[in-house]
Motif scaffolding. Structure first.
Motif, mmCIF file in Angstrom:
data_model
loop_
_atom_site.group_PDB
_atom_site.id
_atom_site.type_symbol
_atom_site.label_atom_id
_atom_site.label_comp_id
_atom_site.label_asym_id
_atom_site.label_seq_id
_atom_site.Cartn_x
_atom_site.Cartn_y
_atom_site.Cartn_z
ATOM 1 N N GLY A 139 0.832 -1.209 0.000
ATOM 2 C CA GLY A 139 0.000 0.000 0.000
ATOM 3 C C GLY A 139 0.865 1.256 0.000
ATOM 4 O O GLY A 139 0.681 2.158 -0.821
ATOM 5 N N LEU A 140 1.853 1.264 0.919
ATOM 6 C CA LEU A 140 2.681 2.475 1.032
ATOM 7 C C LEU A 140 3.539 2.649 -0.226
ATOM 8 O O LEU A 140 3.781 3.771 -0.676
ATOM 9 C CB LEU A 140 3.553 2.424 2.281
ATOM 10 C CG LEU A 140 2.807 2.556 3.618
ATOM 11 C CD1 LEU A 140 3.784 2.601 4.778
ATOM 12 C CD2 LEU A 140 1.902 3.791 3.659
ATOM 13 N N ASP A 141 3.973 1.523 -0.792
ATOM 14 C CA ASP A 141 4.766 1.586 -2.004
ATOM 15 C C ASP A 141 3.947 2.221 -3.137
ATOM 16 O O ASP A 141 4.420 3.087 -3.861
ATOM 17 C CB ASP A 141 5.175 0.164 -2.396
ATOM 18 C CG ASP A 141 6.459 0.179 -3.176
ATOM 19 O OD1 ASP A 141 7.361 0.925 -2.756
ATOM 20 O OD2 ASP A 141 6.538 -0.514 -4.205
ATOM 21 N N ARG A 142 2.683 1.783 -3.243
ATOM 22 C CA ARG A 142 1.809 2.342 -4.281
ATOM 23 C C ARG A 142 1.555 3.829 -4.059
ATOM 24 O O ARG A 142 1.478 4.608 -4.997
ATOM 25 C CB ARG A 142 0.450 1.653 -4.231
ATOM 26 C CG ARG A 142 0.413 0.354 -4.951
ATOM 27 C CD ARG A 142 -1.038 -0.022 -4.946
ATOM 28 N NE ARG A 142 -1.234 -1.396 -5.329
ATOM 29 C CZ ARG A 142 -2.299 -2.102 -4.965
ATOM 30 N NH1 ARG A 142 -3.228 -1.575 -4.207
ATOM 31 N NH2 ARG A 142 -2.432 -3.322 -5.379
ATOM 32 N N ALA A 143 1.397 4.165 -2.772
ATOM 33 C CA ALA A 143 1.078 5.559 -2.456
ATOM 34 C C ALA A 143 2.337 6.416 -2.494
ATOM 35 O O ALA A 143 2.271 7.634 -2.441
ATOM 36 C CB ALA A 143 0.417 5.646 -1.079
ATOM 37 N N ARG A 144 3.528 5.720 -2.595
ATOM 38 C CA ARG A 144 4.786 6.445 -2.405
ATOM 39 C C ARG A 144 4.974 7.580 -3.410
ATOM 40 O O ARG A 144 5.348 8.681 -3.024
ATOM 41 C CB ARG A 144 5.970 5.482 -2.463
ATOM 42 C CG ARG A 144 7.286 6.198 -2.167
ATOM 43 C CD ARG A 144 8.364 5.259 -1.668
ATOM 44 N NE ARG A 144 8.003 4.634 -0.404
ATOM 45 C CZ ARG A 144 8.224 3.355 -0.121
ATOM 46 N NH1 ARG A 144 8.781 2.577 -0.988
ATOM 47 N NH2 ARG A 144 7.872 2.867 1.053
ATOM 48 N N SER A 145 4.709 7.303 -4.689
ATOM 49 C CA SER A 145 4.974 8.358 -5.674
ATOM 50 C C SER A 145 4.159 9.600 -5.312
ATOM 51 O O SER A 145 4.655 10.716 -5.340
ATOM 52 C CB SER A 145 4.662 7.886 -7.091
ATOM 53 O OG SER A 145 3.367 7.364 -7.120
ATOM 54 N N ARG A 146 2.891 9.336 -4.888
ATOM 55 C CA ARG A 146 2.035 10.456 -4.465
ATOM 56 C C ARG A 146 2.635 11.116 -3.214
ATOM 57 O O ARG A 146 2.764 12.335 -3.133
ATOM 58 C CB ARG A 146 0.650 9.870 -4.144
ATOM 59 C CG ARG A 146 -0.403 10.852 -3.763
ATOM 60 C CD ARG A 146 -1.694 10.129 -3.445
ATOM 61 N NE ARG A 146 -1.700 9.565 -2.112
ATOM 62 C CZ ARG A 146 -2.474 8.540 -1.722
ATOM 63 N NH1 ARG A 146 -3.261 7.948 -2.591
ATOM 64 N NH2 ARG A 146 -2.445 8.096 -0.486
ATOM 65 N N ILE A 147 3.078 10.269 -2.262
ATOM 66 C CA ILE A 147 3.574 10.794 -0.990
ATOM 67 C C ILE A 147 4.904 11.542 -1.190
ATOM 68 O O ILE A 147 5.095 12.636 -0.663
ATOM 69 C CB ILE A 147 3.723 9.652 0.046
ATOM 70 C CG1 ILE A 147 2.338 9.120 0.416
ATOM 71 C CG2 ILE A 147 4.452 10.131 1.298
ATOM 72 C CD1 ILE A 147 2.339 7.911 1.326
ATOM 73 N N VAL A 148 5.824 10.942 -2.008
ATOM 74 C CA VAL A 148 7.127 11.577 -2.215
ATOM 75 C C VAL A 148 6.933 12.947 -2.870
ATOM 76 O O VAL A 148 7.521 13.946 -2.461
ATOM 77 C CB VAL A 148 8.053 10.675 -3.081
ATOM 78 C CG1 VAL A 148 9.261 11.452 -3.576
ATOM 79 C CG2 VAL A 148 8.500 9.465 -2.274
ATOM 80 N N GLU A 149 6.044 12.949 -3.867
ATOM 81 C CA GLU A 149 5.760 14.216 -4.558
ATOM 82 C C GLU A 149 5.271 15.272 -3.552
ATOM 83 O O GLU A 149 5.726 16.406 -3.527
ATOM 84 C CB GLU A 149 4.656 13.947 -5.581
ATOM 85 C CG GLU A 149 4.568 14.912 -6.720
ATOM 86 C CD GLU A 149 3.415 14.490 -7.620
ATOM 87 O OE1 GLU A 149 2.419 15.219 -7.636
ATOM 88 O OE2 GLU A 149 3.503 13.415 -8.242
ATOM 89 N N LYS A 150 4.354 14.819 -2.668
ATOM 90 C CA LYS A 150 3.815 15.760 -1.677
ATOM 91 C C LYS A 150 4.883 16.165 -0.672
ATOM 92 O O LYS A 150 4.944 17.297 -0.229
ATOM 93 C CB LYS A 150 2.646 15.117 -0.926
ATOM 94 C CG LYS A 150 1.370 15.041 -1.732
ATOM 95 C CD LYS A 150 0.291 14.575 -0.813
ATOM 96 C CE LYS A 150 -1.037 14.395 -1.490
ATOM 97 N NZ LYS A 150 -2.016 13.841 -0.539
ATOM 98 N N ARG A 151 5.750 15.158 -0.294
ATOM 99 C CA ARG A 151 6.777 15.469 0.711
ATOM 100 C C ARG A 151 7.709 16.545 0.175
ATOM 101 O O ARG A 151 8.063 17.488 0.860
ATOM 102 C CB ARG A 151 7.565 14.206 1.055
ATOM 103 C CG ARG A 151 8.559 14.418 2.167
ATOM 104 C CD ARG A 151 9.173 13.110 2.624
ATOM 105 N NE ARG A 151 8.183 12.190 3.180
ATOM 106 C CZ ARG A 151 8.415 10.900 3.415
ATOM 107 N NH1 ARG A 151 9.584 10.368 3.137
ATOM 108 N NH2 ARG A 151 7.471 10.147 3.926
ATOM 109 N N LEU A 152 8.105 16.380 -1.098
ATOM 110 C CA LEU A 152 9.028 17.341 -1.704
ATOM 111 C C LEU A 152 8.428 18.743 -1.710
ATOM 112 O O LEU A 152 9.115 19.730 -1.517
ATOM 113 C CB LEU A 152 9.384 16.907 -3.134
ATOM 114 C CG LEU A 152 10.288 15.659 -3.210
ATOM 115 C CD1 LEU A 152 10.492 15.219 -4.641
ATOM 116 C CD2 LEU A 152 11.633 15.935 -2.536
ATOM 117 N N SER A 153 7.117 18.774 -1.921
ATOM 118 C CA SER A 153 6.505 20.103 -1.982
ATOM 119 C C SER A 153 5.952 20.502 -0.602
ATOM 120 O O SER A 153 5.232 21.484 -0.475
ATOM 121 C CB SER A 153 5.389 20.109 -3.028
ATOM 122 O OG SER A 153 4.430 19.152 -2.665
ATOM 123 N N GLY A 154 6.247 19.654 0.416
ATOM 124 C CA GLY A 154 5.815 19.974 1.788
ATOM 125 C C GLY A 154 4.319 19.790 1.994
ATOM 126 O O GLY A 154 3.761 20.332 2.932
#
Ligand code: TMP
Length: 225
Positions: A139-154
């Motif tokens: 689940g987290l792996d699938r959500a990761r691209s979304r999460i990483v993108e959000k993390r980078l933009s805070g």
């Protein structure tokens, strides 16, 4: 007919909700797609408050009450009127999410949560809850691209920031709830391809779909209307 979809982050709920909505449209079944938190105008404000990562000071009890407040408004303003009008309601998360995220995840009292859920829903529960279950890593792996993108933009939300162990407790909470409510909560393997998963969802719904739909002249009919 009231159906909720549940599962951990990245389980594919939103895709399945969209697939189901398309299938219902094809069959001419009037329905409302909605979600928690954020299924009403007030709920959208509550959602922002709940997910904003800058709200680090939010107390677990405050969080619990905000989810209950969102649900109270949503049940009265959206879900009940749609059901009374003979529409199906497809809800992306509902009261079970509070039991597992605030109860199993945050350790809030399960009896209090049960009572709050009962008050907020006025006793209105889905006839069917589809639990899209998958290992937390997937689940987290699938959500990761979304999460990483959000993390980078805070913009990563307060729940996406939680550690692996929190999501594991949430998954276990959902599986426990499914064991306690085998009639209502059906577990589906969320590691399957989305199209295959959708077939399984439709199979589960077949008994409810029979007899529903459009009749001649674009007239909507429902067994309950
Ligand atoms: P979503 O990303 O599925 O829209 O849900 C937003 C977040 O809110 C998700 O991390 C799960 C969390 N949540 C709770 O903690 N308790 C609840 O009662 C609900 C409905 C959602």
């Amino acid at each position: 007919m009231f159906i909720s979809f549940e599962g951990i982050e990245g389980c594919g709920k939103t895709t399945q909700v969209e697939h189901l909505s398309k299938s219902l449209l094809q069959r001419g079944i009037p329905h409302v797609v909605t979600r928690e938190p954020g299924g009403t105008r007030l709920g959208k404000l509550i959602r922002q408050m709940l997910l904003d990562p800058s709200h680090e000071e939010m107390e677990p009890l405050t969080e619990l009450f905000l989810y209950a407040a969102d649900r109270a408004q949503h049940t009265v303003q959206v879900i009940r009127p749609a059901l009374e009008a003979g529409q199906w309601v497809i809800c992306d998360r509902f009261a079970d999410a509070t039991t597992v995220y605030q109860g199993y995840g945050r350790g809030q009292d399960l009896t209090l949560i049960q009572q709050l859920n009962q008050w907020a829903t006025r006793g209105l529960w889905p006839q069917l809850s589809l639990l899209l279950d998958c290992p937390v890593e997937i689940g987290l792996d699938r959500a990761r691209s979304r999460i990483v993108e959000k993390r980078l933009s805070g913009r990563e939300d307060r729940f996406e920031r939680q550690a692996y162990a929190f999501h594991q407790q949430v998954r276990e909470g959902y599986l426990d709830l499914a064991k306690q409510n085998p009639e209502r909560i059906k577990i589906l393997d969320a590691t399957l391809e989305p199209d295959r998963l959708h077939e399984l969802v439709v199979n589960l719904l077949e008994p409810y779909l029979a007899g529903e739909g459009r009749q001649g002249n674009n007239e909507w009919v429902s067994r309950r209307s």
